[in-house]
Design a protein around this motif. Structure first.
Motif, PDB file in Angstrom:
ATOM      1  N   PRO A 208     -11.422  -3.745   5.201  1.00 18.13           N
ATOM      2  CA  PRO A 208     -10.694  -5.951   5.586  1.00 18.13           C
ATOM      3  C   PRO A 208      -9.054  -5.698   4.853  1.00 18.13           C
ATOM      4  N   VAL A 209      -9.634  -5.018   3.890  1.00 15.04           N
ATOM      5  CA  VAL A 209      -8.023  -5.715   3.108  1.00 15.04           C
ATOM      6  C   VAL A 209      -6.623  -5.206   3.901  1.00 15.04           C
ATOM      7  N   PHE A 210      -6.422  -4.421   4.790  1.00 12.80           N
ATOM      8  CA  PHE A 210      -5.379  -4.358   6.230  1.00 12.80           C
ATOM      9  C   PHE A 210      -5.548  -5.823   6.768  1.00 12.80           C
ATOM     10  N   ASN A 211      -6.334  -6.625   7.230  1.00 12.38           N
ATOM     11  CA  ASN A 211      -6.417  -7.418   7.903  1.00 12.38           C
ATOM     12  C   ASN A 211      -5.856  -9.022   7.573  1.00 12.38           C
ATOM     13  N   THR A 212      -5.947  -8.569   5.751  1.00  6.05           N
ATOM     14  CA  THR A 212      -5.141  -9.568   5.194  1.00  6.05           C
ATOM     15  C   THR A 212      -3.667  -9.970   4.665  1.00  6.05           C
ATOM     16  N   TYR A 213      -3.380  -8.246   5.397  1.00  3.70           N
ATOM     17  CA  TYR A 213      -1.719  -8.184   5.516  1.00  3.70           C
ATOM     18  C   TYR A 213      -0.778  -9.383   6.400  1.00  3.70           C
ATOM     19  N   HIS A 214       0.073  -9.519   4.925  1.00  2.00           N
ATOM     20  CA  HIS A 214       1.532 -10.121   5.404  1.00  2.00           C
ATOM     21  C   HIS A 214       2.799  -9.585   5.733  1.00  2.00           C
ATOM     22  N   ALA A 249       5.162  13.030  11.370  1.00  2.00           N
ATOM     23  CA  ALA A 249       4.368  12.161  12.134  1.00  2.00           C
ATOM     24  C   ALA A 249       3.273  11.594  12.438  1.00  2.00           C
ATOM     25  N   LYS A 250       3.078  13.236  12.953  1.00  3.98           N
ATOM     26  CA  LYS A 250       1.231  13.907  12.782  1.00  3.98           C
ATOM     27  C   LYS A 250       0.791  13.946  12.288  1.00  3.98           C
ATOM     28  N   GLN A 251       0.844  14.231  11.012  1.00  7.93           N
ATOM     29  CA  GLN A 251       0.352  14.449   9.629  1.00  7.93           C
ATOM     30  C   GLN A 251       0.476  13.055   8.703  1.00  7.93           C
ATOM     31  N   HIS A 252       1.202  12.291   8.719  1.00  3.20           N
ATOM     32  CA  HIS A 252       1.959  10.564   8.991  1.00  3.20           C
ATOM     33  C   HIS A 252       0.700   9.643   8.785  1.00  3.20           C
ATOM     34  N   VAL A 253      -0.094  10.109  10.486  1.00  4.61           N
ATOM     35  CA  VAL A 253      -0.835   8.958  11.141  1.00  4.61           C
ATOM     36  C   VAL A 253      -2.059   9.705  10.877  1.00  4.61           C
ATOM     37  N   GLU A 254      -2.894  11.038  10.921  1.00  6.17           N
ATOM     38  CA  GLU A 254      -3.440  11.887   9.512  1.00  6.17           C
ATOM     39  C   GLU A 254      -4.074  10.646   8.395  1.00  6.17           C
ATOM     40  N   ASP A 255      -3.053  10.868   7.305  1.00  5.57           N
ATOM     41  CA  ASP A 255      -3.140  10.092   6.109  1.00  5.57           C
ATOM     42  C   ASP A 255      -3.203   9.189   6.448  1.00  5.57           C
ATOM     43  N   ILE A 259      -5.991   6.032   4.418  1.00 12.70           N
ATOM     44  CA  ILE A 259      -5.919   5.090   3.883  1.00 12.70           C
ATOM     45  C   ILE A 259      -6.518   4.097   4.345  1.00 12.70           C
ATOM     46  N   LEU A 260      -6.127   3.549   5.674  1.00 14.21           N
ATOM     47  CA  LEU A 260      -6.425   2.586   6.162  1.00 14.21           C
ATOM     48  C   LEU A 260      -7.945   2.893   5.363  1.00 14.21           C
ATOM     49  N   SER A 261      -8.735   3.544   5.895  1.00 12.05           N
ATOM     50  CA  SER A 261      -9.958   3.440   6.267  1.00 12.05           C
ATOM     51  C   SER A 261     -10.577   3.261   4.553  1.00 12.05           C
ATOM     52  N   CYS A 269       1.159   1.791   0.284  1.00 18.12           N
ATOM     53  CA  CYS A 269       2.847   1.218  -0.228  1.00 18.12           C
ATOM     54  C   CYS A 269       4.286   2.687   0.451  1.00 18.12           C
ATOM     55  N   LEU A 270       3.058   3.899  -1.145  1.00 22.07           N
ATOM     56  CA  LEU A 270       4.163   4.546  -0.404  1.00 22.07           C
ATOM     57  C   LEU A 270       4.689   5.356   1.434  1.00 22.07           C
ATOM     58  N   LEU A 271       3.040   5.487   2.023  1.00 21.19           N
ATOM     59  CA  LEU A 271       3.653   6.108   3.501  1.00 21.19           C
ATOM     60  C   LEU A 271       4.303   5.320   3.968  1.00 21.19           C
ATOM     61  N   VAL A 272       4.143   4.205   4.217  1.00 18.35           N
ATOM     62  CA  VAL A 272       5.067   3.398   4.808  1.00 18.35           C
ATOM     63  C   VAL A 272       6.061   3.050   4.645  1.00 18.35           C
ATOM     64  N   GLU A 273       6.544   3.228   3.143  1.00 21.16           N
ATOM     65  CA  GLU A 273       7.798   2.862   2.972  1.00 21.16           C
ATOM     66  C   GLU A 273       8.501   4.884   3.479  1.00 21.16           C
ATOM     67  N   LYS A 274       7.712   5.483   3.172  1.00 20.02           N
ATOM     68  CA  LYS A 274       8.635   7.010   3.552  1.00 20.02           C
ATOM     69  C   LYS A 274       8.560   7.191   4.896  1.00 20.02           C
ATOM     70  N   GLU A 275       7.493   6.071   6.027  1.00 16.75           N
ATOM     71  CA  GLU A 275       7.894   6.271   7.064  1.00 16.75           C
ATOM     72  C   GLU A 275       9.646   5.517   7.529  1.00 16.75           C
ATOM     73  N   ALA A 276       9.716   4.540   7.359  1.00 16.54           N
ATOM     74  CA  ALA A 276      10.237   3.904   7.097  1.00 16.54           C
ATOM     75  C   ALA A 276      11.550   4.839   7.107  1.00 16.54           C
ATOM     76  N   LEU A 277      12.008   5.038   6.443  1.00 13.03           N
ATOM     77  CA  LEU A 277      13.267   6.185   5.231  1.00 13.03           C
ATOM     78  C   LEU A 277      12.900   7.015   6.261  1.00 13.03           C
TER      79      LEU A 277
END
Ligand code: PMV
Length: 367
Positions: A208-214, A249-255, A259-261, A269-277
């Motif tokens: 549920p925490v992820f549905n509260t994200y800003h 990217a496929k591996q990141h989707v699995e990871d 994390i989301l669950s 945080c670490l994975l989202v930043e890695k993707e952006a970079l």
């Protein structure tokens, strides 16, 4: 299921031609979304080279109102397009191309005259990409018109499924704006019901925490993107690192699914930043070596990282294919992060501007 099967399935749905209004108006408001795992690289018709995951937003929306006149005769593609009450030749050409692509899946478009009026909730020069909200709002409106005229045997599921399919033909990321919360689009062999044609709304197994994200969008550069996403996707065709990217990217989707669950915000945080970079690294090593960040983008990134290190709070950044920075954090830290943004980050923004957004519930039908 490949794209040609879907075409067959979608256009051969049994229809109830019991009620065919000659005229009508439908209106949908649809939000933008921010990718956590990025879609970058595609085949024709927006078939993605890798699956992606996004948060649907709440405040950055497009409102699309479509008036239609139905004729039982084939009158060909017929429409007028108004953006913020004005005719706009550039947008009209893109809408024409989109309607042509959608037409084989929605034969009824050949029997309609459409007056399309679109407006964004955010200023045009705010650096926010509007294609996801624009094409999802238009796709929902068109599928709604089709439903009004032809009826639908399974209104709820098929309606949104088809809207996602049609939205994708306009802009890939628009496929993910059809539902609220968290969405996955693109086939992944380990994820049941994932598809290249429509998005999968992830409801079960999301902490549920992820549905509260800003998502606060720091405007470093309000101008239009230097490189359009179409051009960016195209550059992946010649990118030496493309194969490696599609694998990671496929591996990141699995990871990310794990994390989301689990609700682990630090790993998030670490994975989202890695993707952006990774997205920006791909642009740097593509033809002409495109640097899309500005010095202020890097300053913001450094500030966020040192703040995270000092305080231990899980706040992170992500980037689209541009210089603006999306700051992601959960509701429980909103007081602290507001302070961080206002005291330390807005100084790097264009005229101190930033736009507050958050994870939203998805598109709504207006009246
Ligand atoms: O949907 P498009 O063609 O505008 O591409 C979107 C690309 C990114 O925003 C960079 C990533 C994504 O998945 O949204």
């Amino acid at each position: 299921m490949n794209i040609y099967n879907v075409k067959q399935v979608i256009s051969s749905q049994p229809t109830n031609k019991v009620y065919a209004p000659k005229k009508g108006t439908v209106e949908w408001r649809s939000p933008s979304n921010i990718a956590l795992i990025k879609y970058w690289g595609k085949r024709p018709l927006q078939v993605p080279m890798n699956p992606s995951i996004s948060f649907t937003l709440q405040e950055a929306t497009t409102n699309t109102c479509v008036e239609y006149e139905y004729s039982p005769d084939n009158i060909g593609m017929c429409f007028e397009y108004y953006f913020e009450k004005e005719k706009n030749a550039g947008f009209e050409a893109r809408i024409r191309k989109f309607l042509e692509l959608a037409s084989p899946y929605m034969p009824i478009l050949q029997n309609l005259k459409l007056y399309i009026h679109s407006e964004n909730s955010f200023p045009h020069s705010s650096g926010i990409a509007s294609s996801a909200s624009a094409y999802s709002a238009l796709a929902l409106s068109l599928v709604d018109i089709e439903r009004e005229i032809e009826g639908d045997v399974d209104p709820h599921h098929k309606f949104y499924h088809k809207a996602s399919f049609v939205a994708r033909l306009g802009s890939g990321s628009a496929a993910r704006s059809i539902y609220g919360g968290v969405n996955l689009w693109g086939r992944h062999e380990n994820i049941e019901n994932s598809s290249d044609e429509t998005c999968l709304h992830l409801v079960d197994g999301i902490a549920p925490v992820f549905n509260t994200y800003h998502d606060d969008i720091l405007i470093v550069d309000p101008s239009e993107k230097k490189i359009s996403s179409s051009k960016g996707h195209e550059l992946m065709n010649e990118n030496d690192y493309a194969k490696q990217r599609f694998r990671s990217a496929k591996q990141h989707v699995e990871d990310m699914m794990k994390i989301l669950s689990s609700g682990n915000e630090h790993d998030f945080c670490l994975l989202v930043e890695k993707e952006a970079l990774e997205l920006h690294a791909l642009m740097m090593v593509s033809a002409q070596g495109n640097i899309l960040m500005k010095p202020q983008t890097l300053s913001i990134i450094e500030e966020i990282r040192s703040y995270r290190k000092e305080t231990g709070l899980p706040v992170c950044f992500t980037l689209d294919a541009g210089a603006n920075v999306h700051v992601l954090y959960s509701e429980k830290y909103s007081v602290e992060i507001k302070k961080l943004i206002e005291e330390k980050l807005t100084r790097y923004c264009y005229m101190g501007k930033y736009i507050k957004d958050k994870v939203g519930k998805g598109p709504i039908k207006v009246n």
